[in-house]
Motif scaffolding. Structure first.
Motif, short mmCIF file in Angstrom:
data_model
loop_
_atom_site.label_atom_id
_atom_site.label_comp_id
_atom_site.label_asym_id
_atom_site.label_seq_id
_atom_site.Cartn_x
_atom_site.Cartn_y
_atom_site.Cartn_z
N PRO A 165 0.84 -1.20 0.00
CA PRO A 165 0.00 0.00 0.00
C PRO A 165 0.88 1.26 0.00
O PRO A 165 2.02 1.22 0.48
N PRO A 166 0.37 2.39 -0.52
CA PRO A 166 1.18 3.61 -0.64
C PRO A 166 1.85 4.06 0.67
O PRO A 166 3.04 4.37 0.68
N VAL A 167 1.09 4.10 1.76
CA VAL A 167 1.67 4.58 3.02
C VAL A 167 2.72 3.59 3.54
O VAL A 167 3.79 3.99 4.00
N THR A 168 2.43 2.30 3.44
CA THR A 168 3.40 1.29 3.86
C THR A 168 4.67 1.38 3.02
O THR A 168 5.79 1.26 3.53
N ALA A 169 4.50 1.63 1.72
CA ALA A 169 5.65 1.78 0.83
C ALA A 169 6.46 3.01 1.20
O ALA A 169 7.70 2.98 1.21
N THR A 170 5.78 4.10 1.52
CA THR A 170 6.47 5.33 1.90
C THR A 170 7.29 5.14 3.18
O THR A 170 8.45 5.56 3.26
N VAL A 171 6.68 4.50 4.16
CA VAL A 171 7.35 4.27 5.44
C VAL A 171 8.53 3.31 5.26
O VAL A 171 9.63 3.55 5.77
N GLY A 226 11.56 19.77 11.24
CA GLY A 226 10.73 19.66 10.05
C GLY A 226 10.47 18.22 9.67
O GLY A 226 9.35 17.85 9.29
N GLY A 227 11.50 17.37 9.74
CA GLY A 227 11.34 15.96 9.39
C GLY A 227 10.34 15.27 10.29
O GLY A 227 9.51 14.47 9.83
N LEU A 228 10.39 15.57 11.59
CA LEU A 228 9.43 14.98 12.52
C LEU A 228 8.02 15.46 12.22
O LEU A 228 7.07 14.68 12.24
N GLY A 229 7.89 16.75 11.92
CA GLY A 229 6.58 17.30 11.58
C GLY A 229 6.00 16.65 10.33
O GLY A 229 4.81 16.32 10.27
N LEU A 274 13.35 24.59 6.96
CA LEU A 274 12.41 23.94 7.86
C LEU A 274 11.18 23.45 7.09
O LEU A 274 10.73 22.31 7.27
N ALA A 275 10.66 24.31 6.21
CA ALA A 275 9.50 23.93 5.41
C ALA A 275 9.84 22.77 4.47
O ALA A 275 9.05 21.84 4.30
N ALA A 276 11.03 22.83 3.85
CA ALA A 276 11.45 21.75 2.96
C ALA A 276 11.61 20.44 3.71
O ALA A 276 11.36 19.36 3.17
N SER A 277 12.01 20.51 4.96
CA SER A 277 12.20 19.31 5.77
C SER A 277 10.86 18.70 6.18
O SER A 277 10.76 17.47 6.33
N VAL A 278 9.84 19.53 6.35
CA VAL A 278 8.50 19.00 6.60
C VAL A 278 8.07 18.15 5.41
O VAL A 278 7.58 17.03 5.58
N TYR A 279 8.29 18.68 4.22
CA TYR A 279 7.98 17.91 3.01
C TYR A 279 8.83 16.64 2.95
O TYR A 279 8.35 15.57 2.60
N GLY A 280 10.12 16.75 3.31
CA GLY A 280 11.01 15.60 3.28
C GLY A 280 10.58 14.50 4.21
O GLY A 280 10.66 13.31 3.88
N GLY A 281 10.12 14.87 5.40
CA GLY A 281 9.62 13.87 6.34
C GLY A 281 8.34 13.22 5.88
O GLY A 281 8.03 12.09 6.25
N TYR A 282 7.61 13.93 5.02
CA TYR A 282 6.33 13.43 4.52
C TYR A 282 6.52 12.46 3.36
O TYR A 282 5.91 11.40 3.32
N PHE A 283 7.40 12.81 2.40
CA PHE A 283 7.52 11.98 1.20
C PHE A 283 8.97 11.78 0.74
O PHE A 283 9.32 10.74 0.24
N SER A 286 16.23 9.90 9.25
CA SER A 286 16.39 9.19 10.52
C SER A 286 15.29 9.53 11.51
O SER A 286 14.72 8.64 12.14
N VAL A 287 14.99 10.83 11.66
CA VAL A 287 13.97 11.21 12.64
C VAL A 287 12.59 10.74 12.18
O VAL A 287 11.76 10.31 13.00
N ALA A 288 12.33 10.80 10.86
CA ALA A 288 11.05 10.32 10.35
C ALA A 288 10.93 8.82 10.55
O ALA A 288 9.88 8.31 10.98
N ALA A 289 12.01 8.09 10.28
CA ALA A 289 11.98 6.64 10.43
C ALA A 289 11.79 6.23 11.88
O ALA A 289 11.06 5.27 12.18
N LEU A 290 12.44 6.94 12.80
CA LEU A 290 12.28 6.64 14.23
C LEU A 290 10.82 6.80 14.65
O LEU A 290 10.28 5.98 15.41
N PHE A 291 10.18 7.83 14.14
CA PHE A 291 8.76 8.06 14.43
C PHE A 291 7.91 6.93 13.84
O PHE A 291 7.02 6.40 14.51
N PHE A 292 8.22 6.55 12.58
CA PHE A 292 7.45 5.52 11.92
C PHE A 292 7.55 4.16 12.62
O PHE A 292 6.61 3.36 12.57
N LEU A 293 8.69 3.89 13.26
CA LEU A 293 8.88 2.61 13.94
C LEU A 293 7.81 2.35 14.99
O LEU A 293 7.45 1.20 15.26
#
Length: 256
Positions: A40-46, A84-87, A150-159, A195-202
């Protein structure tokens, strides 16, 4: 998952790690492959975000010589990347996938325009500073870079797709430094966001461990390959490569 699907994911991870180290947009290689395997898209993204961490770290290590003297810059911008990545990771679990899909092609296109025009814009900004007697630009880009990154990192954490191109365009205009050194900083910032996005996703999201491991090994190898290639490119060739990759990314995002 079949053996051929596993091979495809590994190859995609290697290619993504290579291209991410040079410029960014590696997600546009791995993400469609993961979808093709039935995730699924979200699972693939994570799964993609988790798998690309070793590649980001590998590329940053390979560029370590270009990071000399950038400690203060990395610490300041790294904090913005972390927040931003966490957000962005939190938004992925809260918003529908279509929320960012509309604006992503526009954002990447704008970043490409900035990459192309960066030498002229930087020269014009420097001439304006000289006329006003404000001297050289701040080594960390000042508040404007901190805010936009910061704004670009929000996007980076998202996709994450084309996140590196956005970073390069922003830092290339607002920081007076070589493109290779800026690229080295970009690799560190991308590693922080992933890394911060992945830690959250875990803790809050579903992912496929097989896909994560395949991409992780491939991207780590690709990070070293990308550094060997990227460090040999002249600024003009590197800028051209960024534009070509970014254009392909926009086309894929629009047609997806």
């Amino acid at each position: 998952m079949s053996i051929w699907e596993a091979v495809a994911i590994f190859v995609a991870g290697t290619a993504a790690g290579t291209i991410n180290t040079i410029v960014g947009s590696g997600t546009l290689i791995t993400f469609p492959v993961l979808l093709a395997t039935g995730l699924p898209p979200v699972t693939a993204t994570v799964s993609n975000a988790l798998g690309l961490i070793p590649g980001s770290i590998s590329g940053a290590i390979a560029y370590r010589a270009e990071l000399a003297g950038q400690r203060r810059r990395i610490l300041r911008l790294g904090l913005a990347a972390l927040v931003g990545g966490l957000g962005g990771a939190m938004l992925l679990t809260l918003l529908p996938p279509t929320a960012f899909e509309t604006i992503v092609p526009v954002l990447v296109t704008l970043a490409l325009v900035l990459v192309v025009l960066q030498p002229r814009i930087s020269a014009a900004v420097q001439r304006r500073r000289e006329r006003r007697g404000t001297g050289a630009p701040r080594s960390d880009g000042g508040p404007l870079l901190l805010t936009t990154l910061l704004a670009a990192s929000v996007y980076g954490g998202y996709f994450t797709a084309a996140q590196g191109i956005v970073y390069l365009s922003l830092m290339g205009i607002l920081i007076d430094d070589s493109l290779q050194r800026i690229n080295a900083a970009k690799n560190v910032l991308a590693a922080i966001v992933n890394s911060v996005a992945a830690l959250f996703f875990l803790f809050v999201a579903h992912f496929d461990w097989t896909a994560v491991l395949l991409i992780a090994v491939g991207s780590a190898i690709g990070g070293q390959i990308g550094a060997r290639i990227g460090l040999r490119l002249s600024p003009v060739v590197l800028r051209t490569f960024i534009v070509l990759v970014g254009t392909a990314a926009v086309v894929q995002l629009v047609l997806r």
